[in-house]
Design a protein around this motif. Structure first.
Motif, short mmCIF file in Angstrom:
data_model
loop_
_atom_site.label_atom_id
_atom_site.label_comp_id
_atom_site.label_asym_id
_atom_site.label_seq_id
_atom_site.Cartn_x
_atom_site.Cartn_y
_atom_site.Cartn_z
N ASN A 31 0.83 -1.21 0.00
CA ASN A 31 0.00 0.00 0.00
C ASN A 31 0.86 1.26 0.00
O ASN A 31 0.53 2.25 -0.66
N ILE A 32 1.96 1.23 0.73
CA ILE A 32 2.89 2.37 0.74
C ILE A 32 3.45 2.58 -0.67
O ILE A 32 3.48 3.70 -1.18
N LEU A 33 3.88 1.49 -1.30
CA LEU A 33 4.43 1.59 -2.66
C LEU A 33 3.38 2.11 -3.63
O LEU A 33 3.67 2.94 -4.49
N ASP A 34 2.13 1.62 -3.49
CA ASP A 34 1.05 2.07 -4.38
C ASP A 34 0.77 3.56 -4.18
O ASP A 34 0.56 4.29 -5.15
N SER A 35 0.77 4.01 -2.92
CA SER A 35 0.49 5.44 -2.67
C SER A 35 1.63 6.30 -3.19
O SER A 35 1.38 7.39 -3.72
N ILE A 36 2.86 5.83 -3.09
CA ILE A 36 4.00 6.59 -3.64
C ILE A 36 3.89 6.64 -5.15
O ILE A 36 4.11 7.68 -5.77
N ASN A 37 3.49 5.52 -5.75
CA ASN A 37 3.31 5.47 -7.20
C ASN A 37 2.22 6.44 -7.62
O ASN A 37 2.35 7.16 -8.62
N GLU A 38 1.13 6.49 -6.86
CA GLU A 38 0.03 7.42 -7.14
C GLU A 38 0.50 8.86 -7.02
O GLU A 38 0.17 9.71 -7.84
N LEU A 39 1.28 9.14 -5.95
CA LEU A 39 1.82 10.49 -5.77
C LEU A 39 2.72 10.89 -6.93
O LEU A 39 2.66 12.02 -7.41
N SER A 40 3.55 9.95 -7.39
CA SER A 40 4.46 10.29 -8.49
C SER A 40 3.67 10.52 -9.78
O SER A 40 4.05 11.35 -10.59
N LYS A 41 2.54 9.80 -9.96
CA LYS A 41 1.69 10.05 -11.13
C LYS A 41 1.08 11.45 -11.05
O LYS A 41 1.05 12.17 -12.04
N GLU A 42 0.60 11.81 -9.85
CA GLU A 42 0.03 13.15 -9.66
C GLU A 42 1.09 14.22 -9.90
O GLU A 42 0.83 15.24 -10.52
N GLU A 43 2.31 13.95 -9.40
CA GLU A 43 3.41 14.90 -9.59
C GLU A 43 3.73 15.05 -11.07
O GLU A 43 3.99 16.15 -11.55
N GLU A 44 3.71 13.93 -11.79
CA GLU A 44 3.98 13.95 -13.23
C GLU A 44 2.92 14.77 -13.97
O GLU A 44 3.23 15.57 -14.84
N LYS A 45 1.64 14.58 -13.57
CA LYS A 45 0.55 15.36 -14.18
C LYS A 45 0.76 16.85 -13.91
O LYS A 45 0.61 17.68 -14.79
N SER A 46 1.11 17.16 -12.66
CA SER A 46 1.33 18.57 -12.29
C SER A 46 2.50 19.15 -13.08
O SER A 46 2.45 20.28 -13.55
N ARG A 47 3.58 18.35 -13.21
CA ARG A 47 4.74 18.82 -13.94
C ARG A 47 4.40 19.06 -15.41
O ARG A 47 4.78 20.07 -16.00
N LYS A 48 3.60 18.13 -16.00
CA LYS A 48 3.20 18.30 -17.41
C LYS A 48 2.33 19.54 -17.56
O LYS A 48 2.48 20.30 -18.52
N ALA A 49 1.40 19.72 -16.62
CA ALA A 49 0.54 20.91 -16.67
C ALA A 49 1.39 22.17 -16.55
O ALA A 49 1.18 23.15 -17.27
N TYR A 50 2.38 22.13 -15.65
CA TYR A 50 3.28 23.28 -15.47
C TYR A 50 4.08 23.51 -16.75
O TYR A 50 4.20 24.65 -17.20
N ASP A 51 4.60 22.42 -17.34
CA ASP A 51 5.37 22.56 -18.59
C ASP A 51 4.50 23.14 -19.69
O ASP A 51 4.95 24.00 -20.46
N ASN A 52 3.24 22.66 -19.80
CA ASN A 52 2.34 23.19 -20.82
C ASN A 52 2.07 24.67 -20.58
O ASN A 52 2.05 25.47 -21.51
N THR A 53 1.85 25.02 -19.33
CA THR A 53 1.62 26.43 -18.98
C THR A 53 2.87 27.24 -19.29
O THR A 53 2.79 28.35 -19.82
N LEU A 54 4.02 26.67 -18.96
CA LEU A 54 5.30 27.34 -19.22
C LEU A 54 5.50 27.52 -20.72
O LEU A 54 5.89 28.60 -21.17
N ASP A 55 5.21 26.47 -21.50
CA ASP A 55 5.34 26.57 -22.96
C ASP A 55 4.40 27.65 -23.51
O ASP A 55 4.79 28.44 -24.37
#
Length: 193
Positions: A115-139
């Motif tokens: 469950n810890i590994l799954d939640s970390i994986n979920e967090l990293s997916k959310e972080e990736e989405k945020s980073r992509k959204a930030y990159d798109n906004t930055l672009d």
């Protein structure tokens, strides 16, 4: 009524009992951890001691408490049985960390760690989405800045052209005024003023 009296007496005597500072600190830390939305985990605690990678699949917990990837622990058990076929129990092996004898039938899945590994994986997916959204906004922001720069460069070029035109008119005005002044001087000298 008696219950209330007992609680009051216990509360009175509790003041005289010394507090365990370590226990209080541990309770405070656990409360902070419980109240937190996110906590930091050392990635080394999420690595299998055999393959040194982040646990694959559902980690397996041995009876000694250590956890490993299923494939890794099966390989350890198989290797140990193969290297010493005279071993009295072919269904047991030694833990790779503490060397305690472990029965393969008592290996269980470590769902808490999964469950810890799954939640970390979920967090990293959310972080990736945020980073992509930030990159798109930055672009998009960079594209807007480029367009604004081009617009400002065109405005600067127009201003330079206007200044050049004004200086040229000014020059012609000076030439014309100078010409009229010379003509005036010549005419006034010729006709005497």
């Amino acid at each position: 009524m008696k219950q209330n009296m007992k609680q009051n007496m216990f509360g009175f005597f509790r003041k005289f009992i010394p507090k365990d500072e370590k226990k209080a600190e541990k309770k405070r830390i656990l409360k902070n951890l419980d109240d937190a939305d996110v906590c930091v985990v050392d990635v080394e605690t999420l690595r299998c001691a055999v393959c040194l990678n982040i646990f694959q699949g559902t980690p397996q917990a041995l009876s000694c408490g250590h956890s490993f990837c299923l494939e890794c622990i099966e390989e350890v058990a198989h290797t140990e049985v193969m290297t010493d076929p005279r071993e009295p129990s072919r269904n047991s092996f030694h833990c790779p960390i503490c060397r305690k004898r472990v029965n393969m039938n008592k290996v269980v899945q470590n769902y808490a760690l999964k469950n810890i590994l799954d939640s970390i994986n979920e967090l990293s997916k959310e972080e990736e989405k945020s980073r992509k959204a930030y990159d798109n906004t930055l672009d998009a922001s960079n594209e807007q800045l480029r367009a604004k720069c081009i617009e400002l460069e065109k405005a600067a070029d127009r201003l330079k052209k206007d200044i050049k035109d004004m200086r040229q008119r000014e020059y012609y005005n000076y030439v014309a005024i100078t010409f009229f002044v010379i003509i005036y001087i010549i005419l006034s000298t010729m006709f005497g003023n």
